[in-house]
Design an enzyme around this catalytic site. Structure first.
Site, PDB file in Angstrom:
ATOM      1  N   ASN A 130       0.402  -1.047   0.228  1.00  0.00           N
ATOM      2  CA  ASN A 130      -0.214  -0.047  -0.266  1.00  0.00           C
ATOM      3  C   ASN A 130       0.781   1.285  -0.145  1.00  0.00           C
ATOM      4  OD1 ASN A 130      -1.933  -1.300  -0.074  1.00  0.00           O
ATOM      5  ND2 ASN A 130      -2.525  -1.434   2.220  1.00  0.00           N
ATOM      6  N   HIS A 173       6.121  -0.951  -2.941  1.00  0.00           N
ATOM      7  CA  HIS A 173       5.241  -0.303  -4.022  1.00  0.00           C
ATOM      8  C   HIS A 173       5.386   1.405  -3.653  1.00  0.00           C
ATOM      9  CE1 HIS A 173       2.509  -3.929  -5.038  1.00  0.00           C
ATOM     10  NE2 HIS A 173       4.025  -4.293  -5.603  1.00  0.00           N
ATOM     11  N   CYS A 221      19.521   7.222  -8.443  1.00  0.00           N
ATOM     12  CA  CYS A 221      20.036   7.031  -7.417  1.00  0.00           C
ATOM     13  C   CYS A 221      18.833   7.340  -6.142  1.00  0.00           C
ATOM     14  CB  CYS A 221      20.683   8.188  -6.881  1.00  0.00           C
ATOM     15  SG  CYS A 221      20.354   9.609  -5.753  1.00  0.00           S
ATOM     16  N   ASN A 265      -7.816 -12.807   4.909  1.00  0.00           N
ATOM     17  CA  ASN A 265      -8.328 -12.457   4.164  1.00  0.00           C
ATOM     18  C   ASN A 265      -9.892 -12.395   3.580  1.00  0.00           C
ATOM     19  OD1 ASN A 265      -7.039 -10.203   1.359  1.00  0.00           O
ATOM     20  ND2 ASN A 265      -8.148 -12.464   0.260  1.00  0.00           N
TER      21      ASN A 265
HETATM   22  N1  APR Z   1     -10.309  -7.552   5.517  1.00  0.00           N
HETATM   23  C1  APR Z   1     -10.143  -8.579   4.239  1.00  0.00           C
HETATM   24  N2  APR Z   1      -9.731  -8.801   3.225  1.00  0.00           N
HETATM   25  C2  APR Z   1     -10.142  -8.290   2.696  1.00  0.00           C
HETATM   26  C3  APR Z   1     -10.956  -7.001   2.770  1.00  0.00           C
HETATM   27  C4  APR Z   1     -10.803  -6.694   4.645  1.00  0.00           C
HETATM   28  N3  APR Z   1     -11.971  -5.566   4.814  1.00  0.00           N
HETATM   29  N4  APR Z   1     -11.402  -6.071   1.388  1.00  0.00           N
HETATM   30  C5  APR Z   1     -10.660  -6.269   1.035  1.00  0.00           C
HETATM   31  N5  APR Z   1      -9.959  -7.565   0.930  1.00  0.00           N
HETATM   32  C6  APR Z   1      -9.332  -9.028   0.379  1.00  0.00           C
HETATM   33  C7  APR Z   1      -9.570  -8.389  -1.027  1.00  0.00           C
HETATM   34  O1  APR Z   1     -11.130  -9.489  -1.045  1.00  0.00           O
HETATM   35  C8  APR Z   1      -8.527  -9.025  -1.879  1.00  0.00           C
HETATM   36  O2  APR Z   1      -8.453 -10.414  -1.625  1.00  0.00           O
HETATM   37  O3  APR Z   1      -7.830  -8.250  -0.167  1.00  0.00           O
HETATM   38  C9  APR Z   1      -8.030  -8.611  -0.971  1.00  0.00           C
HETATM   39  C10 APR Z   1      -7.334  -7.030  -1.917  1.00  0.00           C
HETATM   40  O4  APR Z   1      -6.109  -7.729  -3.106  1.00  0.00           O
HETATM   41  P1  APR Z   1      -6.728  -6.988  -4.310  1.00  0.00           P
HETATM   42  O5  APR Z   1      -6.811  -5.763  -4.473  1.00  0.00           O
HETATM   43  O6  APR Z   1      -5.627  -7.080  -5.141  1.00  0.00           O
HETATM   44  O7  APR Z   1      -5.217  -5.604  -3.784  1.00  0.00           O
HETATM   45  P2  APR Z   1      -2.843  -5.684  -3.063  1.00  0.00           P
HETATM   46  O8  APR Z   1      -3.725  -7.001  -3.243  1.00  0.00           O
HETATM   47  O9  APR Z   1      -2.868  -5.057  -2.551  1.00  0.00           O
HETATM   48  O10 APR Z   1      -3.326  -5.521  -4.818  1.00  0.00           O
HETATM   49  C11 APR Z   1      -1.473  -5.772  -5.098  1.00  0.00           C
HETATM   50  O11 APR Z   1      -1.831  -4.703  -7.008  1.00  0.00           O
HETATM   51  O12 APR Z   1      -2.866  -2.808  -8.949  1.00  0.00           O
HETATM   52  C12 APR Z   1      -1.554  -3.355  -8.103  1.00  0.00           C
HETATM   53  O13 APR Z   1      -0.058  -1.584  -6.789  1.00  0.00           O
HETATM   54  C13 APR Z   1      -1.575  -2.354  -6.504  1.00  0.00           C
HETATM   55  O14 APR Z   1      -0.132  -2.775  -4.675  1.00  0.00           O
HETATM   56  C14 APR Z   1      -1.363  -3.042  -5.808  1.00  0.00           C
HETATM   57  C15 APR Z   1      -1.105  -4.432  -5.879  1.00  0.00           C
END
Ligand code: APR
Length: 266
Positions: free
Chosen positions: A106, A123, A134, A230
């Site tokens: 994040n 990220h 650098c 998750n």
């Molecule tokens: N509690 C637990 N899990 C949650 C909650 C919550 N309150 N809200 C959402 N989720 C879950 C979703 O179901 C999903 O499986 O969190 C996960 C979020 O996944 P993504 O939206 O893909 O986010 P992330 O894994 O951080 O993405 C990775 O992708 O777009 C790029 O750079 C961006 O850092 C990001 C990277």
């Protein structure tokens, strides 16, 4: 059943870390990317455009900056959102000496604002700028960006090496800054417990970190516990990389785990 064990796993751990994704910030009002109400879920075109950002910067840093200074951020105004109980719970685990590091995907700075000191912004961080040569990071207020824009002097240049400066946020196809990448690998390789919170675990190289930790268990015969918290199962669940999934909201599950850890005591 597993939920009842996680606090015991944490108490028994010698070097616990957490790896987090957008899911831990949705309860602060920031949408995730791939969940049911995710930014990419709702607008696949936005994801395609996001894949162009880094190339746009490389080809024309001035244009990249003009676009960045003219439009709203993809995640909205991050200065107005607050950490939620999930962020505070991980900060508490650090305070009581159990959690050694957080490696987060994040860019919202909410772990730091929630009180965590040891955070690796894998990220990048939306509240910082970075020299692409650098890796020196700057507070955005170091430069008068509006004046540079008015005087056609963009991009801002590094005060150390004159390299071009961009947002610290790592775009798709942009290399993870080597300092953060190397430190994250070290932490994943030495932890004996990893809390994997709020990530779909589909974006590499971040999604490799739990696998690096798991390999340590197999290659060195060292015990390690990978615990997913998750809203839904992920490839880590399906491929049995994680030992167990606590399916729920991080803002509810994490405080309950920390409560049990503190009640039983470390
Ligand atoms: N509690 C637990 N899990 C949650 C909650 C919550 N309150 N809200 C959402 N989720 C879950 C979703 O179901 C999903 O499986 O969190 C996960 C979020 O996944 P993504 O939206 O893909 O986010 P992330 O894994 O951080 O993405 C990775 O992708 O777009 C790029 O750079 C961006 O850092 C990001 C990277």
């Amino acid at each position: 059943m597993d939920f009842l064990l996680s606090h015991q796993d944490l108490i028994a751990s010698k070097y616990a870390i957490a790896s987090t994704g957008a899911g831990i910030s949705t309860e602060s009002g920031i949408p995730d990317f791939r969940g049911p109400a995710g930014i990419w879920t709702k607008d696949p075109g936005a994801e395609k455009r996001a894949y162009q950002s880094y190339e746009k910067f490389r080809k024309n840093p001035k244009e990249y900056w003009k676009e960045r200074l003219s439009g709203p951020s993809l995640l909205g105004d991050l200065s107005k959102v607050m950490p939620n109980p999930g962020h505070y719970a991980l900060a508490e685990l650090e305070r009581i000496g159990i959690l050694k590091w957080i490696i987060t995907q994040n860019v919202d700075n909410l772990h730091q604002r929630g009180g965590s000191q040891k955070v690796l912004d894998y990220h990048g961080n939306a509240f910082k700028l970075r020299c692409v040569s650098c890796h020196t990071r700057y507070d955005p207020n170091t430069f008068d960006l509006e004046r540079l824009n008015r005087e056609d002097q963009l991009p801002p240049l590094c005060q150390k090496c004159q390299g071009a400066i961009k947002s610290d946020v790592v775009h798709f196809n942009e290399p993870i800054p080597s300092d953060v990448a190397e430190r994250s690998l070290e932490e994943a390789a030495q932890c004996d417990l990893m809390l994997i919170c709020g990530t779909s675990a589909v974006v590499y190289p971040f999604a490799n970190l739990p696998r690096v930790a798991k390999r340590r268990q197999l290659e060195k015969g060292m015990g390690i516990i990978l615990i997913e918290i998750n809203a839904e199962p992920t490839p880590l669940t399906e491929q049995k990389i994680s030992d167990y999934l606590i399916q729920g909201k991080t803002g509810q599950v994490l405080p309950q785990i920390v409560e049990k850890v503190k009640r039983i005591g470390t």
